[in-house]
Motif scaffolding. Structure first.
Motif, PDB file in Angstrom:
ATOM      1  N   PHE A 217       0.828  -1.202   0.000  1.00  0.00           N
ATOM      2  CA  PHE A 217       0.000   0.000   0.000  1.00  0.00           C
ATOM      3  C   PHE A 217       0.867   1.260   0.000  1.00  0.00           C
ATOM      4  O   PHE A 217       0.628   2.192  -0.780  1.00  0.00           O
ATOM      5  N   VAL A 218       1.865   1.303   0.860  1.00  0.00           N
ATOM      6  CA  VAL A 218       2.681   2.511   1.012  1.00  0.00           C
ATOM      7  C   VAL A 218       3.557   2.761  -0.203  1.00  0.00           C
ATOM      8  O   VAL A 218       3.657   3.890  -0.706  1.00  0.00           O
ATOM      9  N   LYS A 219       4.178   1.708  -0.710  1.00  0.00           N
ATOM     10  CA  LYS A 219       5.166   1.853  -1.781  1.00  0.00           C
ATOM     11  C   LYS A 219       4.604   1.601  -3.183  1.00  0.00           C
ATOM     12  O   LYS A 219       5.271   1.927  -4.171  1.00  0.00           O
ATOM     13  N   GLY A 220       3.421   1.018  -3.260  1.00  0.00           N
ATOM     14  CA  GLY A 220       2.853   0.733  -4.574  1.00  0.00           C
ATOM     15  C   GLY A 220       3.588  -0.350  -5.318  1.00  0.00           C
ATOM     16  O   GLY A 220       3.529  -0.414  -6.560  1.00  0.00           O
ATOM     17  N   ARG A 221       4.274  -1.218  -4.585  1.00  0.00           N
ATOM     18  CA  ARG A 221       5.035  -2.310  -5.199  1.00  0.00           C
ATOM     19  C   ARG A 221       4.569  -3.641  -4.635  1.00  0.00           C
ATOM     20  O   ARG A 221       4.407  -3.796  -3.424  1.00  0.00           O
ATOM     21  N   ASP A 222       4.357  -4.614  -5.499  1.00  0.00           N
ATOM     22  CA  ASP A 222       4.024  -5.960  -5.059  1.00  0.00           C
ATOM     23  C   ASP A 222       5.309  -6.626  -4.587  1.00  0.00           C
ATOM     24  O   ASP A 222       6.210  -6.893  -5.392  1.00  0.00           O
ATOM     25  N   VAL A 223       5.411  -6.862  -3.291  1.00  0.00           N
ATOM     26  CA  VAL A 223       6.669  -7.385  -2.736  1.00  0.00           C
ATOM     27  C   VAL A 223       6.570  -8.856  -2.360  1.00  0.00           C
ATOM     28  O   VAL A 223       7.435  -9.382  -1.638  1.00  0.00           O
ATOM     29  N   ARG A 224       5.535  -9.533  -2.827  1.00  0.00           N
ATOM     30  CA  ARG A 224       5.466 -10.975  -2.598  1.00  0.00           C
ATOM     31  C   ARG A 224       6.620 -11.671  -3.311  1.00  0.00           C
ATOM     32  O   ARG A 224       7.067 -11.234  -4.368  1.00  0.00           O
ATOM     33  N   HIS A 225       7.112 -12.724  -2.697  1.00  0.00           N
ATOM     34  CA  HIS A 225       8.167 -13.558  -3.282  1.00  0.00           C
ATOM     35  C   HIS A 225       9.492 -12.808  -3.430  1.00  0.00           C
ATOM     36  O   HIS A 225      10.328 -13.171  -4.270  1.00  0.00           O
ATOM     37  N   THR A 226       9.675 -11.741  -2.647  1.00  0.00           N
ATOM     38  CA  THR A 226      10.967 -11.054  -2.646  1.00  0.00           C
ATOM     39  C   THR A 226      11.768 -11.518  -1.440  1.00  0.00           C
ATOM     40  O   THR A 226      11.202 -11.849  -0.393  1.00  0.00           O
ATOM     41  N   ASN A 227      13.095 -11.540  -1.584  1.00  0.00           N
ATOM     42  CA  ASN A 227      13.916 -11.910  -0.437  1.00  0.00           C
ATOM     43  C   ASN A 227      14.123 -10.692   0.459  1.00  0.00           C
ATOM     44  O   ASN A 227      13.694  -9.574   0.135  1.00  0.00           O
ATOM     45  N   ASP A 228      14.778 -10.898   1.582  1.00  0.00           N
ATOM     46  CA  ASP A 228      14.928  -9.815   2.564  1.00  0.00           C
ATOM     47  C   ASP A 228      15.686  -8.624   2.002  1.00  0.00           C
ATOM     48  O   ASP A 228      15.341  -7.470   2.270  1.00  0.00           O
ATOM     49  N   GLU A 229      16.721  -8.899   1.206  1.00  0.00           N
ATOM     50  CA  GLU A 229      17.523  -7.813   0.656  1.00  0.00           C
ATOM     51  C   GLU A 229      16.694  -6.959  -0.310  1.00  0.00           C
ATOM     52  O   GLU A 229      16.752  -5.713  -0.293  1.00  0.00           O
ATOM     53  N   GLU A 230      15.920  -7.617  -1.146  1.00  0.00           N
ATOM     54  CA  GLU A 230      15.059  -6.885  -2.098  1.00  0.00           C
ATOM     55  C   GLU A 230      13.987  -6.101  -1.365  1.00  0.00           C
ATOM     56  O   GLU A 230      13.672  -4.956  -1.741  1.00  0.00           O
TER      57      GLU A 230
END
Length: 238
Positions: A217-230
């Motif tokens: 919601f805040v960033k407007g990016r789908d962050v599913r399936h991202t690792n911790d660094e990403e």
């Protein structure tokens, strides 16, 4: 979640409806956390009565999910939100789904507690579960706090705690294997204990998901399936 306009409707109307929905989600989150804490308490202390109370209360969580989901559908139909406003509604819908699944895991733990006999195992076994449960409830409190304030930085900090929960689970698996090797009579009970550990680990995964929806919601990016660094890079990207 303040906005300017939503498809020609005044922002006050949309904000009033979304504030009601957000408050409902927070209430659902409080009940879910209570369910998890009570289920863990019932399991560690072999409290069958408390376990049954947790099992019975699960229907309330299911009812809340249905009610909030219906409100979100009504907002989509009436307001036809776009951009950030649409993300807000989507974040809520996804969040309540994971909260409902956390409730299911709490019920699973409670069911195991209802038939458990902890006297057959060393006390240290349950201290490990208490530690893991403490980390999970910390994640849940943090995830709901980040959701309430729509704070991506706090959501990130909580999401990163999932690695600790995974480490706790691995320690329990090793410990259970040791008990099974020491005495084959422990095998059935250790399998049950492993399933409880898995349920707690899954709660941590769902708590991380809630954090990811806040970041979405805040960033407007789908962050599913991202690792911790990403995930860190996305949150810290202004």
């Amino acid at each position: 979640m303040s906005i300017q306009r939503v498809d020609g409707h005044t922002s006050q109307a949309y904000n009033a409806e979304m504030n009601e929905v957000v408050n409902d989600v927070l209430a659902m989150g409080e009940l879910v956390i209570q369910q998890v804490e009570r289920a863990l308490n019932a399991f560690i202390n072999a409290d069958a009565t408390l376990a049954q109370e947790v099992i019975s209360a699960d229907t309330s969580i299911n009812d809340m999910e249905v009610e909030i989901d219906d409100k979100c559908v009504q907002i989509l139909v009436k307001r036809q939100p776009a951009a950030g406003d649409l993300r807000a509604v989507i974040a809520v819908i996804k969040t309540i789904k994971d909260l409902e699944r956390i409730g299911d895991q709490a019920k699973r733990i409670a069911r195991m507690a209802a038939k458990s006999d902890n006297n057959v195992l060393p006390p240290k076994e349950f201290s490990e579960f208490a530690t893991m449960g403490g980390h999970v409830t910390q994640m849940l409190h943090g995830a709901m706090s980040a959701f309430r304030r729509m704070d991506a930085d706090e959501a990130l900090k909580v999401a990163l705690l999932d690695k600790q929960v995974d480490s706790d689970y691995e320690a329990i698996l090793r410990q259970n294997m040791t008990y099974m090797l020491e005495d084959p009579r422990n095998i059935t009970r250790m399998v049950e204990m492993t399933w409880v550990g898995r349920a707690i680990e899954r709660i941590g995964d769902h708590a991380r998901n809630v954090c990811e929806y806040t970041i979405y919601f805040v960033k407007g990016r789908d962050v599913r399936h991202t690792n911790d660094e990403e995930l860190q890079a996305i949150v810290r990207d202004n």
